[in-house]
Scaffold this active site. Structure first.
Site, PDB file in Angstrom:
ATOM      1  N   GLU A  77       0.886  -0.949   0.426  1.00 48.24           N
ATOM      2  CA  GLU A  77      -0.158  -0.023  -0.415  1.00 48.24           C
ATOM      3  C   GLU A  77       0.490   1.371  -0.175  1.00 48.24           C
ATOM      4  OE1 GLU A  77      -3.022   0.030   3.410  1.00 48.24           O
ATOM      5  OE2 GLU A  77      -4.067  -1.780   2.199  1.00 48.24           O
TER       6      GLU A  77
ATOM      7  N   CYS B 286       5.864  -5.650   8.416  1.00 49.69           N
ATOM      8  CA  CYS B 286       7.374  -5.314   9.041  1.00 49.69           C
ATOM      9  C   CYS B 286       7.333  -6.216  10.323  1.00 49.69           C
ATOM     10  CB  CYS B 286       6.764  -4.011   9.333  1.00 49.69           C
ATOM     11  SG  CYS B 286       7.720  -3.206  10.599  1.00 49.69           S
TER      12      CYS B 286
ATOM     13  N   CYS C 206       5.420  -3.630  16.554  1.00 53.43           N
ATOM     14  CA  CYS C 206       5.205  -2.423  17.577  1.00 53.43           C
ATOM     15  C   CYS C 206       4.109  -2.567  17.541  1.00 53.43           C
ATOM     16  CB  CYS C 206       5.557  -1.188  16.703  1.00 53.43           C
ATOM     17  SG  CYS C 206       6.978  -0.505  16.496  1.00 53.43           S
TER      18      CYS C 206
ATOM     19  N   GLY D  54       6.178  -1.111   6.591  1.00 53.95           N
ATOM     20  CA  GLY D  54       7.898  -1.303   6.612  1.00 53.95           C
ATOM     21  C   GLY D  54       9.187  -0.559   7.136  1.00 53.95           C
ATOM     22  N   GLU D  55       9.710  -0.946   7.990  1.00 50.93           N
ATOM     23  CA  GLU D  55      10.965  -0.078   8.367  1.00 50.93           C
ATOM     24  C   GLU D  55      12.245  -0.412   7.493  1.00 50.93           C
ATOM     25  OE1 GLU D  55      11.674   1.188  11.064  1.00 50.93           O
ATOM     26  OE2 GLU D  55      13.657   1.548  10.452  1.00 50.93           O
TER      27      GLU D  55
ATOM     28  N   SER E  48      11.785   7.573   7.718  1.00 56.37           N
ATOM     29  CA  SER E  48      11.098   7.229   9.035  1.00 56.37           C
ATOM     30  C   SER E  48      11.798   6.322   9.925  1.00 56.37           C
ATOM     31  CB  SER E  48       9.224   7.892   9.870  1.00 56.37           C
ATOM     32  OG  SER E  48       9.467   7.180  10.786  1.00 56.37           O
TER      33      SER E  48
ATOM     34  N   SER F 216      10.652   7.198  15.417  1.00 53.23           N
ATOM     35  CA  SER F 216       9.301   7.130  15.848  1.00 53.23           C
ATOM     36  C   SER F 216       9.837   6.466  16.921  1.00 53.23           C
ATOM     37  CB  SER F 216       8.895   5.527  15.191  1.00 53.23           C
ATOM     38  OG  SER F 216       8.526   5.810  14.134  1.00 53.23           O
TER      39      SER F 216
ATOM     40  N   HIS G  66      -4.141   6.218  15.760  1.00 52.74           N
ATOM     41  CA  HIS G  66      -5.224   5.709  15.024  1.00 52.74           C
ATOM     42  C   HIS G  66      -5.739   4.221  15.088  1.00 52.74           C
ATOM     43  CE1 HIS G  66      -2.998   8.980  12.173  1.00 52.74           C
ATOM     44  NE2 HIS G  66      -4.195   9.397  12.098  1.00 52.74           N
TER      45      HIS G  66
ATOM     46  N   CYS H 293      -1.498   7.029   8.854  1.00 50.71           N
ATOM     47  CA  CYS H 293       0.225   6.377   9.853  1.00 50.71           C
ATOM     48  C   CYS H 293      -0.372   5.446  10.536  1.00 50.71           C
ATOM     49  CB  CYS H 293       0.164   7.692  10.759  1.00 50.71           C
ATOM     50  SG  CYS H 293       1.621   8.764  10.016  1.00 50.71           S
TER      51      CYS H 293
HETATM   52  N1  SAH Z   1       8.754   1.781  10.517  1.00 51.12           N
HETATM   53  C1  SAH Z   1       8.564   3.288  10.236  1.00 51.12           C
HETATM   54  C2  SAH Z   1       7.887   4.093   9.412  1.00 51.12           C
HETATM   55  C3  SAH Z   1       6.819   2.758   9.058  1.00 51.12           C
HETATM   56  S1  SAH Z   1       5.760   3.714  10.394  1.00 51.12           S
HETATM   57  C4  SAH Z   1       8.351   3.258  11.872  1.00 51.12           C
HETATM   58  O1  SAH Z   1       7.419   2.991  12.663  1.00 51.12           O
HETATM   59  O2  SAH Z   1       9.066   4.620  12.120  1.00 51.12           O
HETATM   60  C5  SAH Z   1       5.261   5.693  10.614  1.00 51.12           C
HETATM   61  C6  SAH Z   1       4.736   6.102  11.245  1.00 51.12           C
HETATM   62  O3  SAH Z   1       3.701   6.061  11.829  1.00 51.12           O
HETATM   63  C7  SAH Z   1       5.918   5.797  12.534  1.00 51.12           C
HETATM   64  O4  SAH Z   1       6.459   6.733  13.464  1.00 51.12           O
HETATM   65  C8  SAH Z   1       4.693   4.691  13.659  1.00 51.12           C
HETATM   66  O5  SAH Z   1       4.747   5.099  14.807  1.00 51.12           O
HETATM   67  C9  SAH Z   1       3.662   5.796  13.435  1.00 51.12           C
HETATM   68  N2  SAH Z   1       2.495   4.705  13.951  1.00 51.12           N
HETATM   69  C10 SAH Z   1       2.176   3.795  13.330  1.00 51.12           C
HETATM   70  N3  SAH Z   1       0.791   2.322  13.999  1.00 51.12           N
HETATM   71  C11 SAH Z   1       0.814   3.984  14.084  1.00 51.12           C
HETATM   72  C12 SAH Z   1      -0.661   4.458  14.663  1.00 51.12           C
HETATM   73  N4  SAH Z   1      -1.718   3.143  14.759  1.00 51.12           N
HETATM   74  N5  SAH Z   1      -1.657   5.789  14.428  1.00 51.12           N
HETATM   75  C13 SAH Z   1      -0.686   6.535  14.636  1.00 51.12           C
HETATM   76  N6  SAH Z   1       0.572   6.442  14.195  1.00 51.12           N
HETATM   77  C14 SAH Z   1       0.781   4.959  13.921  1.00 51.12           C
HETATM   78 FE1  SF4 Z   2       6.567  -1.517  11.925  1.00 55.98          FE
HETATM   79 FE2  SF4 Z   2       6.567   0.920  11.830  1.00 55.98          FE
HETATM   80 FE3  SF4 Z   2       4.847  -0.361  12.235  1.00 55.98          FE
HETATM   81 FE4  SF4 Z   2       6.439  -0.499  14.048  1.00 55.98          FE
HETATM   82  S1  SF4 Z   2       5.321   1.305  13.215  1.00 55.98           S
HETATM   83  S2  SF4 Z   2       5.761  -1.902  13.312  1.00 55.98           S
HETATM   84  S3  SF4 Z   2       8.721   0.052  12.714  1.00 55.98           S
HETATM   85  S4  SF4 Z   2       5.925  -0.026  10.338  1.00 55.98           S
END
Ligand code: SAH
Ligand code: SF4
Length: 354
Positions: free
Chosen positions: A94, A114, A118, A159-160, A191, A213, A289, A345
Site C-alpha cells: 500500500e 513489518c 510495534c 515496513g521499517e 522514518s 519514531s 489511529h 499513519c
Molecule cells: N517503520 C517506520 C516507518 C513506518 S510507520 C517507523 O515506525 O518509523 C510511520 C509512522 O506511523 C511511525 O512514526 C509509526 O510509529 C506511526 N504509527 C504506527 N502505527 C500508528 C497508529 N496506529 N497511529 C498513529 N501512528 C502510527
Molecule cells: Fe513497523 Fe513502523 Fe509499524 Fe513499528 S510502527 S511495526 S516499525 S511499520
C-alpha cells in the site's frame, strides 16, 4: 503482472552501464536510458527515441522498464488516496498520496508488512511478508497517478526502512542523482524506530531527512510498545544522533504518538525536554489511529496490546505541545489524514494478498 524480463527500474547509472555493455549498446546509452526512465518516467523501451532501433530491440529482449500501475485506489473524503501496488515478487503493498494545498506527499512502503512488531501499529500486527526491491519502492513514486504533483516523499508506509536499507538507500540515491530524478534530498524523509547498524549507515550515507519514531521517552515503557527498544535503546540512539550535525540541510525529527494517560502526561513532557534539550530537532505529535483490539497476534509476552491503549484528547495534546515549545523543544501536532479509508499513519495493512 510479473514478467520474466528484468526491470530496468531500480538500477543505478553504473548498473545501467553494465546492462548496455552486455547488450552491445554504446556506453552513453546508459545515461540516455536513465533520462527516459528516471527523468521522464517513460515506461516503454520502444519509445526511447534517441536510442537506436536495433539497440532498443536488443534491450527489450531481456528487459522491460518495470513500471506497474496500481491495482486498486481508495479515495478519502479529505482527498487522500490509498493505492494497492503489485510488487515484482508477486506481493501487494500500500502507498498513500496526501494532497495539502501546493504540497503533494507520497507515503511509500519499504517492506510488505513489518517485523518490528510495534503494539500500536496495524502493519506490525500484520507480520512480515518480505522486503521490497528498489524497483518496487520506485514504482510507488513513478507509477503514482499524482506523480506530477509530488513535492515530498516520506518513507512512512508499510515496513521499517532501516531493515531494508540497501534497497531504500539505492532508491533515494536514484531519486536525488543528477542522472535520476534530480530531487533535493530535503524533500525526502525516512522514518524509523531505530536499528543500531542501519542507523549509523543511514547517517553516514544518506543526506535525506531522518524521523525517529520515539513515542515514549522512558526506555522500559517504550519497550512495552516497541520491541526494537530492547535491542537498541533510545538513550544510546540519542548519543549517536548527537554526534551528527543537524544545523545544516538535513533535518532530525521525532514522531510521538500521544496515548491517553500513557505517553501524554507531564512526567513524559518533562522527560522529553530533558532528553532532547539542546539537540537541533523538532517533535511531531501524532494522534493514535486506533487499531482493532483483536489485532494482538504479534504482541510479545509482557508487551502492551492495542486494547490497553487509547488516543489522547485534543486538549491534552495541545498542552503537551505547548509545554515542549515553552521549554525550547520545537513541537507541532500532525494533522491526521485519510483515516476514513485506513490510509492514516499506522493503519496500512494489506488485506488483498491474492
Ligand atoms: N517503520 C517506520 C516507518 C513506518 S510507520 C517507523 O515506525 O518509523 C510511520 C509512522 O506511523 C511511525 O512514526 C509509526 O510509529 C506511526 N504509527 C504506527 N502505527 C500508528 C497508529 N496506529 N497511529 C498513529 N501512528 C502510527
Ligand atoms: Fe513497523 Fe513502523 Fe509499524 Fe513499528 S510502527 S511495526 S516499525 S511499520
Amino acid at each position: 503482472m510479473s514478467t520474466t524480463k528484468t526491470p530496468l527500474l531500480g538500477l543505478t547509472l553504473d548498473e545501467l552501464k553494465a546492462v548496455v555493455a552486455e547488450e552491445g549498446l554504446p556506453a552513453f546509452a546508459a545515461r540516455q536510458l536513465a533520462g527516459w526512465i528516471y527523468g521522464k518516467g517513460v515506461g516503454d523501451i520502444s519509445s526511447m527515441s534517441n536510442i537506436s532501433i536495433a539497440g532498443r530491440k536488443r534491450l527489450a529482449e531481456h528487459h522491460d522498464v518495470g513500471l506497474m500501475t496500481p491495482l486498486l485506489r481508495q479515495l478519502s473524503a479529505d482527498g487522500t488516496a490509498k493505492y494497492l501496488f503489485p510488487t515484482h515478487g508477486g506481493g501487494r503493498v500500500e502507498t498513500v498520496f496526501i494532497p495539502d494545498g501546493e504540497r503533494g506527499t507520497v507515503c511509500v512502503s519499504s517492506q510488505v508488512g513489518c517485523r518490528m512488531g510495534c503494539a500500536f501499529c496495524a502493519t506490525g500486527q500484520q507480520g512480515f511478508q518480505g522486503h521490497l526491491t528498489t524497483a518496487d519502492i520506485l514504482n510507488q513514486v513513478y507509477s503514482l497517478p499524482e506523480r506530477e504533483r509530488l513535492t515530498n516523499i516520506v518513507f512512512m508506509g508499510q515496513g521499517e526502512p532501516l531493515d531494508n536499507l540497501d534497497a531504500v538507500l539505492k532508491a533515494t540515491q536514484i531519486l536525488t542523482a543528477d542522472y535520476g530524478w534530480a530531487w533535493s534530498p530535503k524533500r525526502i524523509t525516512v522514518s524509523t524506530v531505530g536499528l543500531r547498524k542501519g542507523l549509523k549507515r543511514f547517517l553516514d550515507e544518506s543526506p535525506c531527512h531522518l524521523a525517529i519514531s520515539m513515542h515514549n521517552p522512558f526506555g522500559t515503557e517504550r519497550a512495552a510498545m516497541m520491541p526494537a527498544e530492547r535491542s537498541f535503546a533510545l538513550t544510546e540512539m540519542l548519543q549517536i544522533l548527537r554526534r551528527y550535525d543537524w544545523t545544516g540541510q538535513r533535518r532530525l525529527s521525532f514522531e510521538y504518538i500521544c496515548f491517553g494517560g500513557q505517553t501524554d502526561t507531564d512526567r513524559h513532557a518533562r522527560e522529553m525536554v530533558r532528553l532532547l534539550g539542546g539537540l537541533e530537532c523538532r517533535v511531531n505529535l501524532i494522534r493514535w489511529h486506533q487499531i482493532k483490539a483483536d489485532a494482538t497476534e504479534r504482541c510479545l509476552p509482557g508487551m502492551m496490546t492495542p486494547a490497553d491503549m487509547t488516543p489522547s484528547d485534543e486538549k491534552r495534546m495541545a498542552d503537551f505541545r505547548d509545554y515542549l515549545n515553552a521549554h525550547g523543544v520545537r513541537c507541532t501536532i500532525r494533522a491526521s489524514r485519510g483515516q476514513d479509508i485506513d490510509a492514516a499513519c499506522g493503519l496500512l495493512r494489506t488485506k488483498y494478498q491474492s
